[in-house]
Design an enzyme around this catalytic site. Structure first.
Site: not given
Lengths: 67, 469
Positions: B81, B156, B180
């Site tokens: 990420k 996310s 997330s």
């Protein structure tokens, strides 16, 4: 909370200049926040003289079986 | 498993490499070709580190040729990420405020994976500063659900889930503050693990909420996530909240038996009142399947769930705004509208309210600790709602809905995992959440692995990514 109040609190207390539109956009989220706070505050807390568990469960949690 | 299908399974790819039927260089080229072909539609990668990956693959092949293999991840691929540092690559968090942020060092979790022989392919899409569930940001646009691009992938860590689901990498790292990792894992149909708070170092990872943030991992299979977890778990003195507790390898325990294990099925208005009927039906089926494997079920209630969700939300909002305090004062226009709205809202949280939320945390830990003395794991659907269409915007209400089943377990820092548990009529994935005792990731993964092996959900691949090669 009225948008005028939001603008005033933001300006006077939080050093945050909001336009009328920005204050209006905060109205619903602030109501949501107030609901969350009420939910939290419905939970009885331990007697304030009890040992405070540190903001992160911290030492006991992180080191409960030291290497 | 053929060489052409090595993108599917790192364990199979590793075996092929050990037999000399595949090299790390060939595997990396294969993955890079898949990324080149599929990423334009999926927007999972925001930066592909092709040359760095090729160089790392050459080194690993040379090592193997000289008789040294680092372990099961040697020559397999991962990606991270875009809030996790990779030396020399930009970490933007999908935010204009970090456009030129190029850290010199790997995050600890990245360094550990490299040391285990895994090859980093690139940086993956994130909702701006990990602050939403739709995986949109002003720098890189939006990332779609690989099963139907008209829907959100969750967030996310949306890019991590998409890339893993679409076979653009073997495994991926993400972060989980209120769900997330687990939410995009559920929406994209892959396993996603949020370990215990403090189990995986956050050094070199952008903070959203210091007392809520966890680094987690995704795999196409539970075993893939376990392999990654084993490589990254353990104490790191550069993260002040890193646990000193010894990390025990979990992958070897995945096949342990289920008989006698006790699971608590959480019921009650908070979890049931907004539950999508299709998710509810899939969850009931998953419970029956685990029962058929020998798991003993009992209904349990989590009285403080709503307060845990509220306290976790208040803490996250307040801490997230604090992490961006400087930029918020100097250049608020650089944040996306949804983030700016969150941070503005956080200005109205008083110190007393923030501290009240922190004081709720040990009460939640106490209640869940008592429940987890009665049972070995707790079960809920990962989300109570299906993914929404992606033409909307993230609102405080949507975050609250999608995090409803995940944030109450983030607050106390318990290990929790989402594992694929079926599909809706519209062919969108549904997740089962398994929650364990602190530092008992092995039990969570074992239940997830047994369930995965007994069900077909993990064998499905998003249609646009299903072509081999």
């Amino acid at each position: 909370m009225d948008t005028t109040v939001i603008t005033t609190v933001a300006g006077e207390m939080l050093d945050l200049a909001l336009t009328d539109d920005e204050a209006a956009a905060l109205k619903a989220p602030l109501e949501g926040l107030a609901r969350m706070v009420r939910t939290m505050e419905a939970v009885p807390l331990p007697f304030p003289g009890d040992p405070f568990v540190s903001p992160r469960m911290a030492d006991e949690w992180l080191e409960n079986t030291p290497e | 498993m053929s060489v052409a299908e090595a993108w599917l399974d790192p364990t199979a790819a590793s075996a092929l490499m050990a037999r000399g039927e595949l090299s790390a260089v060939e595997l990396v080229e294969h993955m890079l070709a898949r990324i080149e072909r599929l990423n334009p539609a999926l927007n999972a990668y925001v930066a592909v580190l092709a040359e760095e990956a090729r160089a790392q693959a050459r080194e690993l092949d040379a090592e193997r040729a000289s008789g040294h293999a680092r372990g099961p991840l040697h020559g397999t691929t991962f990606a991270v990420k875009d809030i996790i540092d990779v030396a020399g690559a930009r970490t933007t968090g999908g935010s204009r405020t970090l456009l030129h942020n190029r850290p010199p060092r790997d995050a600890t979790c990245v360094a550990r994976l490299r040391a285990a022989g895994a090859i980093v392919l690139g940086k993956l899409h994130t909702h701006e500063l990990a602050g939403g569930v739709t995986s949109e940001n002003g720098l890189f646009g939006r990332a779609p659900n690989p099963w139907d691009t008209a829907f959100i992938p969750g967030g996310s860590s949306g890019g991590s889930a998409i890339a893993t689901a679409a076979g653009l990498v073997h495994s991926a790292l993400g972060t989980d503050t209120g769900g997330s990792v687990r939410i995009p894992a559920a929406f994209c149909g892959v396993p996603g693990l949020k370990p215990t708070y403090g189990r995986v170092s956050r050094s070199g990872v952008l903070a959203r909420s210091w007392t809520m943030d966890h680094v987690g991992c995704f795999g196409r299979r539970v075993r893939d996530a376990a392999l990654i977890y084993d490589a990254i778990a353990g104490h790191d003195p550069t993260d002040p909240y890193s646990s000193r507790r010894k990390a025990t390898p979990v992958t070897a325990l995945l096949d342990d038996r289920m008989e006698g294990l006790r699971a608590g099925v959480i019921t009650g208005a908070f979890f049931d009142s907004q539950l999508d009927p299709e998710i509810g039906a899939a969850f009931e089926e998953a419970v029956r399947k685990l029962e058929s494997l020998g798991v003993r079920m009992q209904a349990v209630s989590f009285e403080l769930a709503e307060a845990a969700h509220a306290a976790g939300s208040v803490i996250t909002l307040a801490e997230a705004a604090s992490t961006q305090d400087e930029a918020l004062r100097s250049s608020p226009q650089d944040f996306g509208a949804d983030l700016r709205a969150q941070y503005r809202l956080a200005e109205f949280i008083s110190a007393r309210q923030y501290l009240r939320a922190l004081r709720v945390r040990p009460l939640v830990q106490r209640e869940l600790g008592a429940l987890l003395r009665e049972v070995d794991v707790l079960l809920t659907p990962t989300t109570s709602a299906m993914p929404t269409r992606s033409d909307g915007e993230t609102t405080a209400e949507s975050i609250m809905l999608f995090t409803r089943n995940t944030r109450p377990f983030s607050l106390p820092g318990l290990p929790a995992m989402s594992v694929p548990a079926g599909f809706s009529k519209a062919c969108l994935p549904i997740g089962l959440q398994i929650i364990g005792r602190p530092f008992e990731e092995a039990t969570v993964l074992r239940v997830a692995h047994a369930y995965e092996r007994a069900t077909p959900w993990h064998t499905a691949t998003p249609p646009l990514a299903a072509t081999s090669g």
